[in-house]
Design an enzyme around this catalytic site. Structure first.
Site, PDB file in Angstrom:
ATOM      1  N   ASP A 206       0.502  -4.847  -6.770  1.00 54.25           N
ATOM      2  CA  ASP A 206       1.778  -5.548  -6.617  1.00 54.25           C
ATOM      3  C   ASP A 206       2.148  -5.815  -5.168  1.00 54.25           C
ATOM      4  OD1 ASP A 206       4.252  -6.616  -7.741  1.00 54.25           O
ATOM      5  OD2 ASP A 206       5.244  -4.819  -6.989  1.00 54.25           O
ATOM      6  N   SER A 230       9.468  -9.696  -8.318  1.00 56.14           N
ATOM      7  CA  SER A 230       8.477  -9.785  -9.388  1.00 56.14           C
ATOM      8  C   SER A 230       9.193  -9.958 -10.722  1.00 56.14           C
ATOM      9  CB  SER A 230       7.617  -8.517  -9.429  1.00 56.14           C
ATOM     10  OG  SER A 230       6.949  -8.318  -8.193  1.00 56.14           O
ATOM     11  N   GLN A 279       0.518 -12.615 -11.781  1.00 58.76           N
ATOM     12  CA  GLN A 279       1.941 -12.306 -11.628  1.00 58.76           C
ATOM     13  C   GLN A 279       2.724 -13.602 -11.443  1.00 58.76           C
ATOM     14  OE1 GLN A 279       3.972 -10.435  -7.942  1.00 58.76           O
ATOM     15  NE2 GLN A 279       3.630  -8.681  -9.290  1.00 58.76           N
TER      16      GLN A 279
END
Length: 293
Positions: A206, A230, A279
């Protein structure tokens, strides 16, 4: 709350040691941090660790699909509630909800007992610089924004920046208009348990992925030009690997629209594709309105 954010592999493993609440509940401790909200990779890693706490030992995660519903508070620990959805002949499915008064995160994960099957994988990109010849994450951020202790929030991860396809960048735009590459591993050795390596890779994944979606644009990620967060995160684990040995993180962003950036990543080790991720996140311009054109 625990102490400072992890500065090495051992402290990162400590962050992944969850307290138990009944049969399927877990408590994830929160480190003291300079950030205003919980780092998404921490929630991913702790949620995966919680799910592993309810799965037969021989079954390893092969995919996870997660949504970040609300910003996590850095001032309190996180409760992870695991729903044992299904245990089949070779697959197990789990649903994990992370809560801090309200739900902040949800994840579905699938686990699989190893078996023989067909094999192929894309080749690892060639002609890459050695990690020792690439700048570290704190060095890159210092050169871009100046010195600040927040750049050491991820000292447990050794990240070496290879380059990107921004104007003047070291990667030439090719099949993708936005690309970035880096070397990643933990600072220090991890235990041999592959489940820990899976959780640590989720933690790592991430850190840089959403930023690739800003590479082709005249904006600076992590600046006051963009509101970022996110929204969802997906991972597939293809083969065994060690998160304490160098992995190539090859990232690209095929699309950005409607204030949302989509990025994909591939993780290679010793020439093999070991994991993939994707993502989508908020990349909303908040200044310099001409950036919208």
């Amino acid at each position: 709350m625990v102490g400072r954010v992890p500065a090495n592999a051992a402290e990162l493993v400590d962050l992944l040691r969850l307290g138990r609440i009944g049969e399927t509940g877990f408590l994830g401790h929160h480190p003291k941090t300079l950030m205003q909200r919980t780092y998404g990779g921490q929630v991913l890693a702790q949620a995966l660790t919680a799910a592993y706490g309810t799965v037969p030992a021989e079954r390893m995660v092969h995919s996870l699909h997660a949504y970040f519903l609300r910003p996590g508070s850095v001032g309190s620990d996180i409760t992870y509630l695991v729903d044992k959805v299904r245990d089949g002949g070779t697959f197990s499915n789990r649903r994990v909800t992370a809560c801090q008064a309200k739900e902040i995160f949800t994840m579905s994960a699938s686990f699989h007992a190893a078996e023989q099957g067909l094999e192929h994988n894309d080749p690892m990109p060639a002609d890459l610089p050695d990690p020792d010849d690439c700048p570290t994450f704190p060095e890159v951020m210092r050169d871009r924004f100046g010195r600040h202790p927040i750049w050491h929030e991820w000292d447990a991860i050794e990240l070496r920046f290879i380059g990107d396809s921004s104007p003047g960048g070291s990667i030439r735009p090719g099949r993708h208009v936005a690309s970035m590459r880096c070397w990643v591993r933990t600072h220090g050795q991890l235990p041999d348990d592959q489940r820990i390596h899976h959780a640590v890779l989720a933690y790592i994944s991430d850190l840089t992925l959403l930023s690739v979606s800003a590479v082709p644009h005249p904006v600076v990620f992590l600046s006051d030009q963009l509101q970022t967060a996110s929204v969802d995160h997906v991972m597939w684990f293809h083969r065994d690997f060690r998160a304490d040995e160098w992995l190539l993180y090859d990232m690209f962003s095929p699309s950005a629209s409607s204030a949302l950036g989509y990025s994909s990543g591939r993780l290679f080790q010793q020439g093999r594709l070991v994991a993939s991720c994707a993502q989508e996140g908020l990349i909303r311009p908040v200044a310099h309105r001409e950036l919208l054109s």
